[in-house]
Design a protein around this motif. Structure first.
Motif: not given
Length: 378
Positions: A121-122, A145, A165, A178, A196
């Motif tokens: 997970s970001a 990030v 990713m 995300i 995104v």
């Protein structure tokens, strides 16, 4: 040195050392005492010393912590749509974003319960400034990030993240989470930012970006909390925006928000996973002649899924009716529920300040407005 070292979580070979170095940290003790209140300190320490993989740490410790959070600060988690997903298959989950830690943690609890692949997970690097929190996030399969970059650095960082990713999805069979936009939604309006999707598309090795999006199996996720435990904390930013001022966070603001989200009252929570976006991409490819239009069309498809499947609670209908001075949705809540919401609302903000009052109510009311567009508010 791997090119992903600056952003990746720990490899399993690094997990044990990271855990052993954190054993005596006050926050590790607090987390374990909260999770296992009836267990002697030496017992959980011994278990951590024997932990050598992220999965073991997540299943034996983090999962239990989230269960305890649900028990102490919610009226339970319900889910829908997970039965449509295939086991041993990686997906790219794009979700609306309410809470820093819980959105992804609850998704992973649900994936684990359904026998599905859990996510990497970001997480924004602004949220993991403290060494222990950074360590814990890397133990929980978060990747970073990078925030606050110059335009040139941002381009390089976005490319690296998109490649990472894609590497996870295609080479490691690891699902990825995300958020649909940078940062949590402050006003209850959930919308997918094209940036995104453009960032995701940077890793494309296809002639058409739609073919790449098909390959990574995008699944929209709707997460809704009956009470947002950080609702009042979002108000100063809305106030600054209303005055056209630049909002500057306090030094520990992100950390306080992170903790508030975990321990604050949420009441009921629902997570819905949508269908894999597939046929829609064929349609988008045929009907849009350039990448920008295709990305916009995909953002609309994701939004439609998230908004249509967003679970509306009594709090959403109450806020809508108070804000609009109506009783339009009074069949969806009781007098007692309305009084409880009003009491909470009056305790948490200065209701004499119209900007604060309307901003707080709109945060809960906007999901109703958004769902009304589909004429199936439920």
């Amino acid at each position: 040195m791997s090119k992903f070292d600056s952003i990746r979580p720990f490899y399993d070979s690094e997990v044990n050392e990271a855990l052993c170095s954190s054993l005596n940290h006050p926050m590790m003790k607090a987390m374990m005492n909260f999770t296992f209140p009836d267990t002697e300190e030496e017992v959980w320490k011994e278990q951590l010393k024997k932990t050598h993989s992220i999965r073991d740490f997540q299943v034996n410790f983090v999962y239990q912590s989230i269960m305890k959070v649900l028990e102490k600060s919610s009226d339970g988690l319900t889910t829908s749509g997970f039965e449509k997903l295939e086991p041993n298959t990686s997906y790219l989950f794009i979700s609306n974003h309410r809470d820093i830690i819980l959105d992804t943690s609850l998704l992973n609890v649900s994936l684990f319960d359904h026998g599905l692949v859990m996510t990497a997970s970001a997480i924004g690097d602004n949220l993991v400034q403290k060494d222990f929190v950074l360590n814990l996030s890397k133990l929980n399969r978060n990747f970073l990030v990078q925030r606050g970059l110059t335009p040139r650095e941002l381009l390089q960082s976005s490319k690296l993240m998109s490649e990472y990713m894609y590497h996870l999805l295609s080479k490691e069979n690891r699902s990825v989470w995300i958020a649909q936009r940078e940062g949590r939604t402050k006003d209850g309006n959930d919308a997918t930012h094209q940036g995104v999707l453009k960032m995701l598309g940077m890793a494309s090795d296809e002639k058409e970006v739609t073919d790449f999006f098909k390959k990574i199996k995008i699944v929209p996720v709707s997460i809704s909390y009956e009470y947002d435990p950080t609702d009042a904390l979002k108000m100063p930013q809305l106030l600054a925006q209303a005055k056209d001022e630049v909002y500057i966070k306090n030094k520990n603001e992100d950390f306080i928000t992170l903790l508030s989200g975990i321990i604050g009252q949420k009441k009921r929570i629902h997570i819905h996973v949508g269908n894999v976006i597939n046929k829609e991409l064929d349609y988008i490819k045929i009907h849009n002649d350039n990448t920008n239009k295709q990305v916009q069309a995909l953002a609309n498809v994701i939004d439609d899924s998230i908004l249509q499947h967003y679970k509306l609670w009594p709090t959403n209908y109450i806020a809508y009716d108070i804000l609009n001075n109506t009783t339009q949705y009074s069949q969806f809540y009781t007098t007692e529920e309305k009084q409880l919401f009003q009491r909470r609302f009056e305790m948490r903000i200065d209701t004499d300040n119209k900007t604060l009052r309307d901003g707080f109510l709109a945060m809960y009311a906007n999901p109703v407005v958004n769902k009304m567009k589909y004429n199936n508010a439920e």
